[in-house]
Design a protein around this motif. Structure first.
Motif, PDB file in Angstrom:
ATOM      1  N   ASP A  59     -53.745  -5.179  28.128  1.00 35.60           N
ATOM      2  CA  ASP A  59     -54.321  -4.448  29.256  1.00 35.60           C
ATOM      3  C   ASP A  59     -53.300  -3.556  29.939  1.00 35.60           C
ATOM      4  O   ASP A  59     -53.661  -2.552  30.565  1.00 35.60           O
ATOM      5  CB  ASP A  59     -54.893  -5.431  30.289  1.00 35.60           C
ATOM      6  N   TRP A  63     -50.623 -19.167  30.966  1.00 34.45           N
ATOM      7  CA  TRP A  63     -50.196 -19.283  29.559  1.00 34.45           C
ATOM      8  C   TRP A  63     -48.718 -18.992  29.396  1.00 34.45           C
ATOM      9  O   TRP A  63     -48.091 -19.420  28.407  1.00 34.45           O
ATOM     10  CB  TRP A  63     -50.998 -18.316  28.682  1.00 34.45           C
ATOM     11  N   GLU A  73     -56.828 -13.098  22.655  1.00 33.40           N
ATOM     12  CA  GLU A  73     -57.614 -12.431  23.701  1.00 33.40           C
ATOM     13  C   GLU A  73     -56.763 -11.502  24.549  1.00 33.40           C
ATOM     14  O   GLU A  73     -57.265 -10.508  25.074  1.00 33.40           O
ATOM     15  CB  GLU A  73     -58.283 -13.484  24.587  1.00 33.40           C
ATOM     16  N   LEU A  74     -55.482 -11.819  24.693  1.00 31.32           N
ATOM     17  CA  LEU A  74     -54.619 -11.060  25.597  1.00 31.32           C
ATOM     18  C   LEU A  74     -53.870  -9.918  24.929  1.00 31.32           C
ATOM     19  O   LEU A  74     -53.532  -8.928  25.592  1.00 31.32           O
ATOM     20  CB  LEU A  74     -53.596 -12.000  26.238  1.00 31.32           C
ATOM     21  N   LEU A  86     -55.696 -17.848  31.125  1.00 32.07           N
ATOM     22  CA  LEU A  86     -55.766 -16.439  30.708  1.00 32.07           C
ATOM     23  C   LEU A  86     -55.158 -15.520  31.758  1.00 32.07           C
ATOM     24  O   LEU A  86     -54.619 -14.454  31.436  1.00 32.07           O
ATOM     25  CB  LEU A  86     -57.212 -16.039  30.431  1.00 32.07           C
ATOM     26  N   ASP A  87     -55.238 -15.927  33.023  1.00 29.92           N
ATOM     27  CA  ASP A  87     -54.760 -15.088  34.123  1.00 29.92           C
ATOM     28  C   ASP A  87     -53.248 -15.106  34.275  1.00 29.92           C
ATOM     29  O   ASP A  87     -52.698 -14.340  35.063  1.00 29.92           O
ATOM     30  CB  ASP A  87     -55.430 -15.550  35.420  1.00 29.92           C
ATOM     31  N   THR A 130     -49.255  -7.650  28.624  1.00 32.51           N
ATOM     32  CA  THR A 130     -50.291  -7.834  27.616  1.00 32.51           C
ATOM     33  C   THR A 130     -50.943  -6.503  27.250  1.00 32.51           C
ATOM     34  O   THR A 130     -50.525  -5.439  27.719  1.00 32.51           O
ATOM     35  CB  THR A 130     -51.360  -8.806  28.126  1.00 32.51           C
TER      36      THR A 130
END
Length: 431
Positions: free
Chosen positions: A117, A197, A49-50, A193-194, A115
């Motif tokens: 983003d 991890w 996801e990241l 997720l923020d 990541t």
């Protein structure tokens, strides 16, 4: 057939204090390094996801993440062959420090890197590069540890030593599982997720520094020192001697490694993903079950090793592989049809059965003479892992699209392959 452990340790029947110290330091160090390699699997879904575009289909994002995991396996032969070459020529100990640094630093960097983003497609590229470096490192580490410990202990304890050491590698998986369990209880999915991890990967880097310190206390093996004194080190390229004079041993070693891969990757590493995504188990319960199965596998490794020293590695390989197949047939169908307690109990027994993986290395020790032992084990183990290890999770993912228990249809044929290799080993090397 004599294993070639040479007369250096053959006359000794008991483990000395130095043997025990070497076994403990090697096992614990291997556990910490193996943690660095496998923690990626526990966070595969989070990384998918990241580190990939947000709009990507979850199935393809996960497949890409497993593909990058596979890259670590594909680069194992490079590290294994190069490091083993120098290990057979210049000593076993020198390779340990290098493999640790090449494992720990990428783990630490992964915990710190931005990541998708933030840096876009550079993120998955960097992720791929870091896994490649780790693949090179682990390719040298595990065969080096098996060779190092086997050449320190008396010949009659080689099975136990390899079982204990492989159990130590499983301890690395257990550490990853326990930390993943702790993270799932301390942080919400959103918090992980923020940024939470990153914690397991940063811890892995710190573990690597601890391992580097521990390994500084190890000494070169008596077997290698004796070969140096008698000028018995390989004068030709060890790899050349291997492929020209030991083809049968290489093939048997590769097939046994394939079986070992299924035990570790499918039955232990990937199980939480199957339990949660395929059968609705909670993440916490899945990690609890996995942790206990790993403990059972560690016990099994030592148990199989002790028995192998008494009745032979070949016989115990045959018994253990058959038992693994039987337990797989009982466990997987129970996932959707039995109570959680029954599934838990069957998984524990399956974990115990897979402890047979702990004596695969003991068999390989017996197949290769000391002058090319490191190269022989490393080539067989790493080339096999590169071919089948990297494909295992994608193949299981594909099988699971046809059946919820697709993993079983991978494990059972693998048990047949392992059984054929075990019979070949028994016939050729333990008559």
């Amino acid at each position: 057939m004599k294993s070639g452990n040479t007369e250096v340790a053959a006359h000794r029947k008991l483990l000395t204090r130095e043997d025990v110290r070497t076994l403990m330091l090697s096992s614990f160090g291997g556990a910490l390094e193996f943690y660095d390699f496998v923690i990626y699997v526990f966070y595969a879904k989070v990384l998918s996801e990241l580190f990939f575009p947000a709009g990507m289909n979850p199935f393809w994002a996960m497949l890409n993440t497993y593909g990058i995991f596979a890259a670590g396996y594909l680069f194992r032969p490079l590290g294994g062959i190069v490091m083993a070459h120098f290990g057979d020529l210049f000593g076993r100990k020198r390779l340990f420090a290098l493999s640790i640094m090449m494992m720990a630093l990428p783990t630490l960097l992964l915990g710190l890197m931005p990541t998708f983003d933030t840096i876009g497609y550079v993120a998955p590229v960097l992720l791929l590069v870091l896994r490649m470096i780790q693949g090179v490192a682990i390719g040298g580490e595990i065969p080096a540890a098996w060779t190092f410990v086997s050449e320190h202990v008396p010949e009659k304890h080689v099975g136990m030593a390899n079982g204990f050491l492989t159990g130590g590698l499983s301890l690395g998986i257990l550490l990853g599982s326990l930390i993943a369990l702790m993270m799932s209880r301390q942080f919400s999915s959103a918090a992980i997720l923020d940024g939470a991890w990153r914690i397991p990967f940063i811890l892995g880097g710190l573990f690597g520094l601890l391992t580097l310190y521990l390994r500084s206390y190890l000494r070169e093996t008596p077997v290698f020192k004796a070969m140096q004194q008698r000028k018995e080190l390989a004068t030709d390229m060890p790899l050349k001697l291997l492929v020209t004079q030991h083809k049968t041993a290489v093939i048997i070693g590769m097939l046994l490694t394939w079986f070992l891969t299924g035990c570790i990757v499918v039955i232990l590493l990937a199980m939480p993903q199957l339990l949660t995504a395929g059968f609705g188990f909670s993440s916490a319960l899945a990690f609890e079950m996995q942790s206990m199965a790993i403990v059972m596998q560690m016990i099994g490794c030592v148990l199989y090793g002790v028995l192998a020293d008494r009745v032979g590695s070949g016989r115990m390989l045959i018994c253990g592989i058959v038992l693994t197949g039987v337990m797989a047939v009982l466990f997987y169908p129970a996932l959707g049809n039995s109570s959680e307690d029954m599934v838990f109990a069957l998984y524990m027994l399956l974990g115990l059965a897979t402890g047979v993986a702990g004596i695969v290395s003991a068999a390989m020790i017996k197949m290769f003479p000391p002058a090319i032992r490191f190269t022989g084990i490393s080539f067989s183990y790493n080339v096999a892992y590169a071919i089948v290890g990297g494909l295992t999770l994608p193949v299981v993912q594909w099988l699971s699209s046809y059946s919820p228990i697709g993993a079983m249809y991978y494990i059972l044929p693998l048990c047949v392959v392992g059984l054929l290799a075990a019979f070949a080993f028994q016939f050729r090397y333990q008559r």
